[in-house]
Design an enzyme around this catalytic site. Structure first.
Site, PDB file in Angstrom:
ATOM      1  N   CYS A 105      24.137  17.590  98.777  1.00 19.82           N
ATOM      2  CA  CYS A 105      24.101  18.635  98.869  1.00 19.82           C
ATOM      3  C   CYS A 105      22.911  18.569  98.126  1.00 19.82           C
ATOM      4  O   CYS A 105      22.800  19.931  99.187  1.00 19.82           O
ATOM      5  CB  CYS A 105      25.522  18.693  97.894  1.00 19.82           C
ATOM      6  SG  CYS A 105      27.334  18.787  98.956  1.00 19.82           S
ATOM      7  N   CYS A 127      26.544  14.967  94.573  1.00 17.83           N
ATOM      8  CA  CYS A 127      26.321  14.728  96.191  1.00 17.83           C
ATOM      9  C   CYS A 127      25.445  14.756  96.866  1.00 17.83           C
ATOM     10  O   CYS A 127      24.459  16.159  96.678  1.00 17.83           O
ATOM     11  CB  CYS A 127      27.757  16.055  97.282  1.00 17.83           C
ATOM     12  SG  CYS A 127      26.758  16.070  98.523  1.00 17.83           S
TER      13      CYS A 127
END
Length: 125
Positions: free
Chosen positions: A46, A43
């Site tokens: 993230c 991600c």
């Protein structure tokens, strides 16, 4: 200093929350799992949020607990029936999600990369 712990499944997450139920504040960060080759999350939000959250955590109350929890690989996260999405206590809609347990405090996705929002999030009310 804030106690930091990491888990990689929902049941382990709730075990840690129960273990720390006597703590004044328990923070949780839900992120995409790490790629075994690179060690980075699949991600991108993230990956960009992690250093911002790490820095913001320095301003958290010293007796707080911080739990980082992986939501798994991209395929399992995208499943609408993913356990993190359907769990009644969490109902995650995106990653990263930063929340304070037993509180309405929550930051989701790109907000987790905003240093000002993260700093305010970790300030004790």
């Amino acid at each position: 200093m804030v106690l930091q712990e990491s888990v990689d499944c929902l049941s382990s997450f709730f075990e840690l929350v129960a273990k720390h139920k006597d703590q004044k504040i328990v923070y949780a960060l839900f992120c995409g799992g790490s790629d075994s080759a690179t060690g980075e999350s699949w991600c991108p939000d993230c990956v960009s949020a992690e250093p911002v959250i790490e820095k913001g955590l320095a301003g958290a109350p010293e007796d707080a607990v911080f739990i980082k929890c992986s939501v798994g690989d991209r395929t399992s996260w995208k499943d609408p029936n993913n356990e993190f999405r359907v769990n009644e206590k969490l109902r995650l809609k995106g990653v990263p999600t930063l929340l304070q347990m037993n509180s309405p405090k929550k930051l989701v996705e790109e907000d987790c990369s905003n240093a000002d929002l993260v700093e305010m999030f970790f300030q004790d009310d």
